[in-house]
Structures are given as C-alpha cells and as structure tokens.
Scaffold this motif. Structure first.
Motif, PDB file in Angstrom:
ATOM      1  N   GLU A   1      -7.391  10.904   3.866  1.00 33.17           N
ATOM      2  CA  GLU A   1      -8.168   9.431   3.883  1.00 33.17           C
ATOM      3  C   GLU A   1      -6.852   8.578   3.535  1.00 33.17           C
ATOM      4  O   GLU A   1      -6.888   7.489   4.147  1.00 33.17           O
ATOM      5  N   SER A   2      -5.779   8.764   2.779  1.00 33.02           N
ATOM      6  CA  SER A   2      -4.786   7.879   2.517  1.00 33.02           C
ATOM      7  C   SER A   2      -3.772   7.517   3.555  1.00 33.02           C
ATOM      8  O   SER A   2      -3.416   6.469   4.105  1.00 33.02           O
TER       9      SER A   2
ATOM     10  N   TRP B   1       0.653   4.014  -3.125  1.00 32.01           N
ATOM     11  CA  TRP B   1       0.422   5.363  -2.656  1.00 32.01           C
ATOM     12  C   TRP B   1       1.497   6.412  -2.972  1.00 32.01           C
ATOM     13  O   TRP B   1       1.384   7.641  -3.585  1.00 32.01           O
TER      14      TRP B   1
ATOM     15  N   ARG C   1      -5.680   5.381   6.054  1.00 33.04           N
ATOM     16  CA  ARG C   1      -5.797   3.872   5.642  1.00 33.04           C
ATOM     17  C   ARG C   1      -4.438   3.230   5.637  1.00 33.04           C
ATOM     18  O   ARG C   1      -4.424   2.122   6.131  1.00 33.04           O
TER      19      ARG C   1
ATOM     20  N   ILE D   1      -4.028  -0.095   8.060  1.00 34.52           N
ATOM     21  CA  ILE D   1      -3.443  -1.388   7.499  1.00 34.52           C
ATOM     22  C   ILE D   1      -2.000  -1.713   8.418  1.00 34.52           C
ATOM     23  O   ILE D   1      -1.985  -3.009   8.681  1.00 34.52           O
TER      24      ILE D   1
ATOM     25  N   TYR E   1       0.800  -1.129  -0.089  1.00 34.00           N
ATOM     26  CA  TYR E   1      -0.052  -0.126  -0.138  1.00 34.00           C
ATOM     27  C   TYR E   1       0.901   1.351   0.098  1.00 34.00           C
ATOM     28  O   TYR E   1       0.469   2.206  -0.709  1.00 34.00           O
TER      29      TYR E   1
END
Length: 286
Positions: free
Chosen positions: A263-264, A249, A267, A271, A245
C-alpha cells in the motif's frame, strides 16, 4: 476475455510509466499530433499491458505485485493475449516509423527477457536493474521523442534531448528498487535476486533518496537552462509532496520494517507519478 487476464494486463499501471512519455512531449519542438496520439496509444494500451501480462504469466505471483494487491491465478489465455497486444502494437508501430517499430520490438524483447525462465533477468540483480532503468527510461524517452516529432534517431542526438533522457534513466534507477521493496519474500521463494534485496529495506530507501536528489538537481539545471529558472523552481516545488511522503514513510519503516508494504509503495508511486505528470503537462502547454 477472463477477468484475471484483464487484471494482469494492469492497464491503469501505465499511469506510473506515463512521465517518461510526457517528458519527451514537453521537450519536443515540432509535435506531429497524429504521431503523438498513435505512439501514446501503442505504448500505454498495447506494449506496456502486453509486457505486464507476459511477465505475470511467467512469474505466477501469489502475493502483491505492482498495481495488483491480490493477483488472481494466471491462465494460458494471458500468455496469448499479451502476444496479440504486442503484435498489434508492432503493426501500428510500423506505420508510425521504421525506427519506432524497431525500438518497441527491442523493448518488448527486453521486457520478456526479464521474466522468461530461459533468461530471467530478474535473477540477476544488477543486470535486471540496469535493463529496467535504461529501457523504461532513456530508451522509452528516445522512442517516444522520435515518434512524437516524426524524426529519425540522428535528429535526437543533441544534448537538449540526450540529457533529459539520461536523467529519466537516473530517476528510474533510483525509484525502481522501491517497487521491489515489499516483494523480498516472494522473490526469494522463486529464487529471484533483486537489487532491493541486495540493498536491504533501509538500504533501498537510502539508495533511492541519493538518486532522487541527484536526478532532481539535474532536472532543475536542465529546466532552468532550456526553459526558465521559474520552471526549474516549479519542478522542485512539484517534487515537494514526493519528498515529504517519502521522508515520513522512511521514519515509519525505521520503527517497523513491516511498513515497507504494498500500500505504501503504491501510494509513493501514485504521488510521484501525479506530480511528474502534472509538471510535464504544464511544461508542454506553456
């Protein structure tokens, strides 16, 4: 209690801080069940929310912060509730052990210094970064370990305890700038200077990736030596989704800096916390 106060306590955000406690539990040799439950409650439902609320009160953020995309306006109630939670945590901590009481008191004072206008470590990029990494990492690991095992600080000086504690700080020193990557504009408006601002958006990614690789290598060595080579490999496997991820990203951010958003970031936090929590629970059980 006002809804805004409850939101600013950000109790669910404690999930992101849980890996340090679970790591302490995973390396524990003689868990005192009552002490473990009490210390877990004190940290994750009293001390951490109190710290969140206190800092939110003085920051008065208008844009996204960790765990809150649209933070509501703060009130004086938030200030008093955070102090009450701290006080209750200290009272319970006193009955756990004197060392635990003193250490959560110190933790609370450092966390308050991060945002209080008289000190405001957040204005000092290196000092604020080191304070967050050391006290949310090594220091919290140590106070969790002595509470879980009902031991003194002197009993925790062996390398099997000190080494993972140091690694937890190294991991946090790398990941902490990522939590600030979407707040550059908000921080600059208040006159705060964070380590992520100093590094820049891409620099933050580069710095975090180096820290992640070094700390992951250290954890692999530790788990292989103290537990088994299979546990070391399982740890690396658990970190696979985090690395995947993060890499995807990073590629998006290279094309568009606006992709370094709330948001990223949340996230990535979710994770990494999910995989770390899962692995440490597995290790503690096995």
């Amino acid at each position: 209690m006002k809804k805004s106060t409850l939101l600013h306590l950000r109790i669910p955000f404690s999930f992101f801080l849980l890996p340090v406690y679970l790591l302490a539990m995973a390396v524990s040799e003689s868990i005192d069940t009552q002490q473990a439950i009490l210390s877990f409650f004190v940290l994750h439902f009293l001390i951490y929310p109190a710290s969140n609320g206190y800092n939110s009160y003085f920051d008065k953020d208008e844009k996204s912060i960790g765990g809150l995309k649209n933070p509501p306006s703060v009130s004086k109630e938030l200030y008093f509730v955070s102090l009450i939670l701290d006080t209750v945590g200290l009272i319970i901590g006193w009955f756990i052990s004197l060392e635990f009481f003193v250490m959560i008191l110190v933790y609370g004072l450092i966390s308050k210094a991060y945002s209080h206008p008289f000190i405001r470590l957040k204005k000092l990029p290196i000092t604020g970064w080191l304070a967050a990494g050391i006290f949310q990492g090594y220091f919290t690991f140590l106070l969790s370990y002595i509470a879980i095992n009902d031991l003194s600080i002197m009993d925790s000086l062996k390398w099997q305890i000190q080494f993972p504690g140091a690694l937890s700080t190294l991991l946090l020193l790398g990941s902490y700038p990522m939590t600030q990557i979407y707040q550059h504009e908000e921080d600059a408006k208040r006159g705060d200077i964070t380590i992520s601002q100093k590094l820049g958006i891409l620099g933050t990614f580069h710095f975090t990736s180096i820290s992640f690789l070094i700390s992951s290598g250290g954890f692999f060595y530790f788990f292989s030596e103290v537990f088994s080579i299979n546990d070391g490999l399982i740890f690396l496997t658990a970190m696979g989704p985090v690395l995947l991820y993060f890499s995807l990203w990073y590629l998006r951010v290279r094309k568009d800096r606006n992709a370094a958003n709330f948001e990223s970031t949340m996230r990535l936090n979710f994770i990494s916390s999910l995989m770390l929590n899962g692995f440490f629970i597995y290790l503690a059980i096995s």
